[in-house]
Design an enzyme around this catalytic site. Sequence first.
Site, PDB file in Angstrom:
ATOM      1  N   GLU A   1     -12.314 -13.483   2.565  1.00  0.00           N
ATOM      2  CA  GLU A   1     -11.261 -13.727   1.181  1.00  0.00           C
ATOM      3  C   GLU A   1     -10.421 -11.925   1.287  1.00  0.00           C
ATOM      4  O   GLU A   1     -10.031 -11.686   0.823  1.00  0.00           O
ATOM      5  CB  GLU A   1     -11.873 -14.005   0.344  1.00  0.00           C
ATOM      6  CG  GLU A   1     -12.498 -15.637  -0.137  1.00  0.00           C
ATOM      7  CD  GLU A   1     -13.028 -15.449  -1.370  1.00  0.00           C
ATOM      8  OE1 GLU A   1     -12.793 -15.391  -2.148  1.00  0.00           O
ATOM      9  OE2 GLU A   1     -14.660 -15.667  -1.526  1.00  0.00           O
TER      10      GLU A   1
ATOM     11  N   SER B   1      -4.002  18.980  -0.124  1.00  0.00           N
ATOM     12  CA  SER B   1      -3.504  18.124   0.782  1.00  0.00           C
ATOM     13  C   SER B   1      -4.847  18.072   1.691  1.00  0.00           C
ATOM     14  O   SER B   1      -5.308  17.698   1.848  1.00  0.00           O
ATOM     15  CB  SER B   1      -2.038  17.783   1.265  1.00  0.00           C
ATOM     16  OG  SER B   1      -1.835  18.948   2.993  1.00  0.00           O
TER      17      SER B   1
ATOM     18  N   LYS C   1     -24.559 -21.914  -3.747  1.00  0.00           N
ATOM     19  CA  LYS C   1     -23.133 -21.237  -2.957  1.00  0.00           C
ATOM     20  C   LYS C   1     -23.320 -20.447  -1.930  1.00  0.00           C
ATOM     21  O   LYS C   1     -24.208 -19.721  -1.655  1.00  0.00           O
ATOM     22  CB  LYS C   1     -21.957 -20.243  -4.106  1.00  0.00           C
ATOM     23  CG  LYS C   1     -21.827 -21.252  -5.617  1.00  0.00           C
ATOM     24  CD  LYS C   1     -19.828 -21.898  -5.128  1.00  0.00           C
ATOM     25  CE  LYS C   1     -19.138 -21.189  -4.894  1.00  0.00           C
ATOM     26  NZ  LYS C   1     -17.822 -21.539  -4.667  1.00  0.00           N
TER      27      LYS C   1
ATOM     28  N   HIS D   1       2.102 -28.383   7.462  1.00  0.00           N
ATOM     29  CA  HIS D   1       2.381 -29.292   5.967  1.00  0.00           C
ATOM     30  C   HIS D   1       0.938 -28.679   5.794  1.00  0.00           C
ATOM     31  O   HIS D   1       1.286 -29.589   4.158  1.00  0.00           O
ATOM     32  CB  HIS D   1       3.249 -30.129   5.344  1.00  0.00           C
ATOM     33  CG  HIS D   1       5.172 -30.005   6.196  1.00  0.00           C
ATOM     34  ND1 HIS D   1       6.092 -28.854   5.326  1.00  0.00           N
ATOM     35  CD2 HIS D   1       4.801 -30.399   7.240  1.00  0.00           C
ATOM     36  CE1 HIS D   1       7.007 -29.481   6.523  1.00  0.00           C
ATOM     37  NE2 HIS D   1       6.179 -29.931   7.497  1.00  0.00           N
TER      38      HIS D   1
ATOM     39  N   SER E   1     -23.241 -16.420  -4.650  1.00  0.00           N
ATOM     40  CA  SER E   1     -23.584 -16.820  -6.275  1.00  0.00           C
ATOM     41  C   SER E   1     -24.815 -16.064  -7.070  1.00  0.00           C
ATOM     42  O   SER E   1     -25.482 -16.880  -6.466  1.00  0.00           O
ATOM     43  CB  SER E   1     -22.454 -18.112  -6.545  1.00  0.00           C
ATOM     44  OG  SER E   1     -22.929 -18.151  -7.958  1.00  0.00           O
TER      45      SER E   1
HETATM   46  N1  ARG Z   1       0.258  19.802   4.668  1.00  0.00           N
HETATM   47  C1  ARG Z   1       1.501  19.061   4.829  1.00  0.00           C
HETATM   48  C2  ARG Z   1       2.174  18.223   5.444  1.00  0.00           C
HETATM   49  O1  ARG Z   1       1.324  17.714   5.313  1.00  0.00           O
HETATM   50  C3  ARG Z   1       1.807  20.889   5.902  1.00  0.00           C
HETATM   51  C4  ARG Z   1       3.219  20.853   6.174  1.00  0.00           C
HETATM   52  C5  ARG Z   1       3.869  22.046   5.352  1.00  0.00           C
HETATM   53  N2  ARG Z   1       5.115  22.449   5.835  1.00  0.00           N
HETATM   54  C6  ARG Z   1       5.535  23.734   5.085  1.00  0.00           C
HETATM   55  N3  ARG Z   1       6.638  23.877   4.862  1.00  0.00           N
HETATM   56  N4  ARG Z   1       4.860  23.219   3.703  1.00  0.00           N
HETATM   57  O2  ARG Z   1       3.379  17.853   5.666  1.00  0.00           O
END
Ligand code: ARG
Length: 459
Positions: free
Chosen positions: A291, A24, A284, A157, A278
């Site tokens: 939007e 992550s 335009k 409406h 545009s």
């Molecule tokens: N990267 C993990 C998360 O975002 C951290 C926690 C991980 N904990 C574990 N027991 N693998 O949730």
Amino acid sequence: TANTMWGGRFSAGPDAIMEAINASISFDQRLVAQDIAGSRAHAAMLAATGIISDSDAEAIRKGLLTVLSEIEGGDFAFSAALEDIHMNVEARLKEVVGEAAGRLHTARSRNDQVAVDFRLWVRDQCDAADSALAALQRALLDQAEAGADWVMPGFTHLQVAQPVTWGHHMLAYVDMLGRDRSRFADARRRMNLSPLGAAALAGTSFPIDRHMTAQALGFDGPMTNSLDAVSDRDFALEFLGAATICAVHLSRLAEELVIWSSAQFRFVKMSDRWSTGSSIMPQKRNPDAAELIRAKIGRIFGANVALTLVMKGLPLAYSKDMQEDKEQVFDAADTLMLALAAMAGMVGDMTANTDALRAAAGTGFSTATDLADWLVSALGLPFREAHHVTGSLVALAEAQGCDLPDLTLAQMRSVHAGIRADVFDVLGVDNSVASRTSFGGTAPVRVREAVGVWRKVLG
Ligand code: ARG
């Protein structure tokens, strides 16, 4: 080779695809400041409770600051093999301070670590949303103050209903955004308890002081159940819920600005800074920002749905599913902040076309209700009968191809003999809005009062 953080029982490293799905670090590096704040509070507490030595705690503190400045300075080699921000920081800490780094994770798990980091991050976003909402409220309030008595059509409406004032319309959004702010504040208050010290799920046998770390991190106290502390992400869902509702409000205002800036309405002119052209049609002026704000709700509500579905059905306590919380919330928060800033810029810069507003206010028999009310108060008709008489007068005007004030008194009397000349006083749009003085009504006098109240609130 096996992972240095947890590889004791492993002899082989992970498959490359295992690493790709597991890591992550590409996104949770955004939590670095929170991670280091949490670790500093934890280390100080470990020393205060005698769990680690003061000198180790001091080495950890200094080392964490070094790592923070390295990462914030952009010269840091994040490693996907180290999965996430927590282990990247800790591994670097070990390089910087040596053996003391290994004591930091005493009485802690990544489960409570990530829970506290993410809470701190979402808490900050509640504060950021509050400031951005206040700025947008101020922009709307300036518009409301300038146009407290500019008449425009009010719609139901999307058909002309009754005249209202520009200021009243702007203040409707100020009120909505005020409730958005209170939703973020409410979510913040509930999320402001610390999960740190829940450890993996069961608490710890070390004599930690959770109140101390909670206080150091600005929480109101520790969460009371260690299983709950590492298991729930309701604080993130509350943030996304508040963000979704706020995005609904922004989307509706954006839609009005799109309609109002069209050649058919011409109610507002967006400034050059908030319009686009545009590549083929030279005439335009497109309201692209409006939007896009209208559309951004899709991402925010999408994040809300996605995280809700991640959490549903998860057994206690931590499951890796919960790592999927971050990208959704990061994107929703970034999107909301951008939309709020863009809306504040657009609203602050736009110019109302008071002539077009006034002209439109009188169309669509917009003062028909005023006429019916007059029949009630001046002639004593029951409202239902007055409604019917007025309907006939509208039909007559429509047949004549004119508006209600253009009918002659004789034409009016052909529908109801009791009608007098002073009826024409109530058919004007200024009279109409000025008469709507009930609490919360559109009369300029009420709008100015409401502007005054909001000025005090917003400073
Ligand atoms: N990267 C993990 C998360 O975002 C951290 C926690 C991980 N904990 C574990 N027991 N693998 O949730």
